[in-house]
Structures are given as C-alpha cells and as structure tokens.
Design an enzyme around this catalytic site. Structure first.
Site, PDB file in Angstrom:
ATOM      1  N   THR A 107       0.683  -1.321  -0.026  1.00  0.00           N
ATOM      2  CA  THR A 107      -0.043   0.255  -0.232  1.00  0.00           C
ATOM      3  C   THR A 107       1.121   1.193  -0.165  1.00  0.00           C
ATOM      4  O   THR A 107       2.083   1.377   0.820  1.00  0.00           O
ATOM      5  CB  THR A 107      -0.428   0.156   1.112  1.00  0.00           C
ATOM      6  OG1 THR A 107      -1.770   1.170   1.509  1.00  0.00           O
ATOM      7  CG2 THR A 107      -0.597   0.403   1.990  1.00  0.00           C
ATOM      8  N   THR A 108       0.805   2.691  -0.164  1.00  0.00           N
ATOM      9  CA  THR A 108       1.363   3.680  -0.540  1.00  0.00           C
ATOM     10  C   THR A 108       1.747   3.611   0.660  1.00  0.00           C
ATOM     11  O   THR A 108       3.118   4.242   0.921  1.00  0.00           O
ATOM     12  CB  THR A 108       0.331   5.331  -0.693  1.00  0.00           C
ATOM     13  OG1 THR A 108      -0.263   4.812  -2.388  1.00  0.00           O
ATOM     14  CG2 THR A 108       1.149   5.961  -0.910  1.00  0.00           C
ATOM     15  N   HIS A 155      21.433  31.513  40.016  1.00  0.00           N
ATOM     16  CA  HIS A 155      20.723  32.681  40.226  1.00  0.00           C
ATOM     17  C   HIS A 155      21.028  33.691  39.310  1.00  0.00           C
ATOM     18  O   HIS A 155      21.124  34.796  39.738  1.00  0.00           O
ATOM     19  CB  HIS A 155      19.806  33.554  41.505  1.00  0.00           C
ATOM     20  CG  HIS A 155      19.578  31.845  41.566  1.00  0.00           C
ATOM     21  ND1 HIS A 155      18.498  31.515  41.768  1.00  0.00           N
ATOM     22  CD2 HIS A 155      19.831  30.805  42.758  1.00  0.00           C
ATOM     23  CE1 HIS A 155      17.595  30.380  42.420  1.00  0.00           C
ATOM     24  NE2 HIS A 155      18.963  29.909  42.549  1.00  0.00           N
ATOM     25  N   SER A 278      28.066  45.181  14.322  1.00  0.00           N
ATOM     26  CA  SER A 278      26.871  45.784  13.570  1.00  0.00           C
ATOM     27  C   SER A 278      27.221  46.617  12.856  1.00  0.00           C
ATOM     28  O   SER A 278      27.898  46.985  11.968  1.00  0.00           O
ATOM     29  CB  SER A 278      27.054  46.722  14.810  1.00  0.00           C
ATOM     30  OG  SER A 278      26.055  48.255  14.672  1.00  0.00           O
ATOM     31  N   LYS A 284      31.553  46.865  17.693  1.00  0.00           N
ATOM     32  CA  LYS A 284      30.574  45.874  18.114  1.00  0.00           C
ATOM     33  C   LYS A 284      31.200  44.814  17.712  1.00  0.00           C
ATOM     34  O   LYS A 284      31.684  44.373  16.493  1.00  0.00           O
ATOM     35  CB  LYS A 284      29.032  46.066  17.934  1.00  0.00           C
ATOM     36  CG  LYS A 284      28.131  46.578  18.384  1.00  0.00           C
ATOM     37  CD  LYS A 284      27.841  47.401  20.069  1.00  0.00           C
ATOM     38  CE  LYS A 284      27.400  45.237  20.433  1.00  0.00           C
ATOM     39  NZ  LYS A 284      25.935  46.060  20.137  1.00  0.00           N
ATOM     40  N   ARG A 285      31.367  43.596  18.954  1.00  0.00           N
ATOM     41  CA  ARG A 285      31.814  42.030  18.384  1.00  0.00           C
ATOM     42  C   ARG A 285      30.403  41.472  19.359  1.00  0.00           C
ATOM     43  O   ARG A 285      30.920  40.439  20.339  1.00  0.00           O
ATOM     44  CB  ARG A 285      33.022  42.072  18.963  1.00  0.00           C
ATOM     45  CG  ARG A 285      34.251  42.755  17.812  1.00  0.00           C
ATOM     46  CD  ARG A 285      35.965  42.992  18.481  1.00  0.00           C
ATOM     47  NE  ARG A 285      36.641  41.584  19.131  1.00  0.00           N
ATOM     48  CZ  ARG A 285      37.318  40.995  19.093  1.00  0.00           C
ATOM     49  NH1 ARG A 285      38.721  42.030  18.992  1.00  0.00           N
ATOM     50  NH2 ARG A 285      38.270  39.412  18.987  1.00  0.00           N
ATOM     51  N   ASN A 286      29.818  40.867  18.450  1.00  0.00           N
ATOM     52  CA  ASN A 286      28.463  40.532  19.034  1.00  0.00           C
ATOM     53  C   ASN A 286      28.952  38.908  18.710  1.00  0.00           C
ATOM     54  O   ASN A 286      29.436  38.213  17.587  1.00  0.00           O
ATOM     55  CB  ASN A 286      27.357  40.951  18.043  1.00  0.00           C
ATOM     56  CG  ASN A 286      27.395  42.157  18.658  1.00  0.00           C
ATOM     57  OD1 ASN A 286      27.343  42.742  19.278  1.00  0.00           O
ATOM     58  ND2 ASN A 286      26.157  42.715  17.680  1.00  0.00           N
TER      59      ASN A 286
END
Length: 452
Positions: A107-108, A155, A278, A284-286
């Site tokens: 069957t299929t 935390h 950016s 920026k060094r994201n």
C-alpha cells in the site's frame, strides 16, 4: 524559487547543512521510494512470489534518472495521491510485463513510510557523527581548562569558584547522553514499513512475514513486530531526541552569549578581521553565531512537538496527521544539523579569556568563598550560628564595598577561633575549587572512547 530559509540561497548556511539538505532533497526522497519498490520486488522474487526477471528489470529501471519529475509533480497534484504517479512512471519504463509486478501486495503508506525511514536512518547517522565531533571538541576544551578558575554562578550571581573545564565537562556529559539515547532508540525507530492495505499482509497470504523480513533486510532496516501505520511513536521519539540535542546546542550557545557580555568578558566567539557585529556601531563584536544557534533551536523544539500530535491516529490508517511528518521531520533534522555545525565552529575557535575569568573571581572581594569560611567556623560553633556570623559579615562587606577578609578580621567572636592566616586561607578562592578537576577526569574517562 526557494521560499524557506533552509533552502534559501542567501540564508541556507545559517539554517542547515548541505549534507542534511541532500538527505531530504526531492531526488533522495524519490530514490528512497524507488529503493523500497526494488526491495519489495527482490524480496518477493526471492520467495518465488513474482518472476526473478521482473524483479531484475524493476531493480534496473528504478532510478531517479529514469523518472520524469514534472510528470510526477503534476500527477501528485492532479490525483491528490503522493505515489500513484511514481508507480505508473516506474511501470512505464520497465520492459515486458515486469511493470505489472511493481508495488505487488503493498500500500502507498508502506512505500512512503519506508522512504522516510531511509531518510531518518541517514539523518540519524549524520546527527550522530556531528554529536560525536561536538563531544570530542568539548572533551578537549574541558581537559585544556580543567584548572582554569572562574566564577560559578547561580541565579545570575556569583556562587562558588569553579573551573571552566568543569563547566565544559557538564556540556560534554550531556552531549554524550544524547549519543547514547540515539544509539539505543535507533533500535526502535529505524524500522521499515510493509503491511499492505490494512496492515494485515492479507495480500501475500502465509508468505507475508517472510517478505516483510526480507524486504527490511535488503533495506538495512529493522523488521517491526506489528504493522505501525497507525502507531507513530517511532518518529515522536526520534524528534524528541533531536530536539533535546538541539536544546543542548542552544544552552551552550546561550551560555557563551552571557559570558561574552561586556561586563563579564570571559568567553568570545572566534574573531577575525571582516566579521561585522553591527551595521551602525563599528566597535561591536557580537556573538551572532551563537544567536543563530539559539534561534534555530527555538524552531526545532516547536516543530518537534508535532511528533506527539502525529501519534493521534484514527483506525488503521489516517493521513490527516501522517503527512505532517513529511514537513516537520526534515525541518528539525536540517535545523539541528545546522546548529551542530555552527556550534562546532564556535567551540573550535572559542576565545577563552583566562585572565578575565580569574579577575572576575575576585570582584566580590572574597564573598565568593563565604561558604568556606562558614563551614570552617561551623566546626567550632555549629553550622547555623556560623551562618549567622558570616551572613552579617558578608552583608557588611557588600554595603561597605570592602574585602570579606578585612571585615572578618574585625570580628572578635570569629577571632576567638581563627587567626589571621587561617582566615586568609579560607578566603582564598583557589583553595575552594572542590572536585572540579576530578569531575573533568571522570567525564574524560567515560566519553573519550565514544568520541574517538
């Protein structure tokens, strides 16, 4: 024209890997269906149910190159049936009466499910290979930094000093467990499908189980205990394990994002000139690759939950949820593979700022080892009283922004039990790393042979 990021010429390298996309390509899917038809014909010929010459002809002609993709595409649309046009095309290219034996007794869903099982089998192995490579780089990083002191945090606040190697060993152990899960669960979900119209194999009489066994043997899949047309827990389990693996990549990437914060600066994605953080702030060094990884995992985890929905089937077969697997399984595999590849590169090129880690341990001026002092004092006055004394001293140290040691040296009650040298020892973070190195060695011992 691609309309999904996983296939986009512009974005696909951020959303997946070429190897995994190839596994779920149209060409591979169609060839897997054809391979299932070949395995069925060969199994039936081996058991004298159809002529060997027919099976040989089907085997020779059942290749993608012989199929007309446009005819099949139109046929699927016109018939609203995913396989009938493929069967007709295969029958057409077979010479003599061989085409009449294509799809005999099947069957299929048998062929569609088996085609997907073959894709999952390859995806399973690729993800295993990638997970092992990731485990290996984590083990190397853990061993290299098993003594590199840094703040432990709970935390979001400093807790006790740990080592970076200890932190990474926790990542490695988690990845190792995913590898174990995949290896164990593969015995359950790498299963072929052949049951006939209602799963009873009535079309093949007393030869049904023999054909099913041979069919699966030829395809390198497990033989099921019973037909699973309406039991989709196999792929629900697979998708959940893949989602867990993806979640681990996101957990690691998110930790790197947090430890790359300007105020912390303990880790950094590999950097070379030309990497831009950016379009408007040149400085920026994201951690953008890690952000990609976290984003991919969000999608994987949502898509994988469809595996649970697909378990809700009606009667002996139901297409309403069944066809959902054709969409979500390729996506979760491709996106997870992409996340694994991205994280592999991040960890191989990770910049570890050891001096910043050590500096950060001391920014609370000894408060990070208040537990050590408390337990030392507790030997003389009991834990609860010692907690009260060190609590008051710690709060003073916070409020006055002074070293804990200096506050303690002003406490007459404490000095009755500890001299200056003892207090200096107790407030030295380097003396309170616990079993960090031992845990690293335990993880190395457990998983090193797995990742090699």
């Amino acid at each position: 024209m691609p309309s999904n990021p996983i296939d986009s010429h512009l974005l696909k390298d951020q959303f997946g890997t070429e190897a995994m996309r190839a596994i779920f390509s149209d060409e591979k899917l169609l060839q897997n269906w054809l391979d299932a038809e070949v395995a069925l014909a060969r199994a039936e010929a081996n058991l004298k149910l159809i002529p060997q010459e027919a099976a040989d002809e089907i085997s020779q002609k059942a290749v993608v190159a012989n199929m007309d993709f446009e005819t099949i595409r139109k046929g699927i649309k016109e018939t609203s049936h995913p396989l009938i046009t493929v069967i007709r095309e295969l029958e057409k290219v077979c010479e003599g009466d061989a085409g009449g034996y294509v799809h005999w007794g099947a069957t299929t869903q048998d062929i569609i499910d088996t085609g997907l099982a073959l894709q999952v089998k390859e995806a399973h192995q690729l993800l295993l290979d990638q997970a092992n490579a990731l485990l290996n780089v984590c083990l190397k990083l853990s061993e290299e930094h098993k003594s590199t002191m840094m703040p432990g945090r709970t935390h979001g606040q400093h807790a006790l000093p740990i080592t970076f190697g200890y932190k990474v060993s926790i990542w490695a152990d988690e990845i190792g467990r995913h590898i174990e899960r995949m290896e164990q669960a593969g015995e359950r979900y790498l299963v072929g499908q052949f049951g006939g119209a209602a799963g009873t194999l009535a079309s093949l009489g007393d030869k049904g189980l023999d054909v099913q066994k041979e069919y699966n043997r030829l395809l390198g899949l497990k033989q099921p205990t019973v037909t699973w047309h309406a039991a989709r827990d196999h792929y629900a389990e697979f998708s959940m394990i893949v989602a867990m693996l993806s979640a681990t990549t996101a957990k690691i990437a998110n930790e790197i994002i947090n430890l790359q914060r300007t105020e912390i600066g303990e880790l950094e994605e590999g950097f070379e000139m030309g990497k831009v953080g950016s379009s408007t702030m040149p400085h920026k060094r994201n951690p953008m690759i890690c952000e990609y990884i976290v984003s991919l995992s969000h999608v994987v985890r949502r898509k994988a939950s469809l595996g649970l929905d697909c378990m809700i089937q009606e009667h002996e077969r139901d297409m309403a949820f069944w066809q959902t697997e054709w969409s979500y399984l390729p996506e979760v595999c491709i996106l997870t593979s992409g996340g694994l590849e991205q994280l592999q590169g991040v960890l191989e090129n990770l910049i570890v700022h050891k001096s910043r880690m050590e500096k950060n341990v001391y920014i609370t001026k000894g408060l990070i080892v208040s537990e050590n002092v408390m337990l030392g004092l507790g030997k003389y006055v009991g834990r609860q009283k010692a907690h009260d004394i060190i609590y008051e001293a710690s709060m003073r140290a916070y409020e006055e922004d002074r070293p804990l040691e200096a506050i303690l040296l002003e406490n007459e009650e404490l000095l009755a039990y500890m001299d200056e040298k003892t207090i200096q020892t107790y407030t030295n973070p380097a003396t309170y790393l616990g079993l960090c190195e031992t845990f690293v060695e335990r993880v190395l011992q457990k998983w090193r042979t797995v990742s090699c």
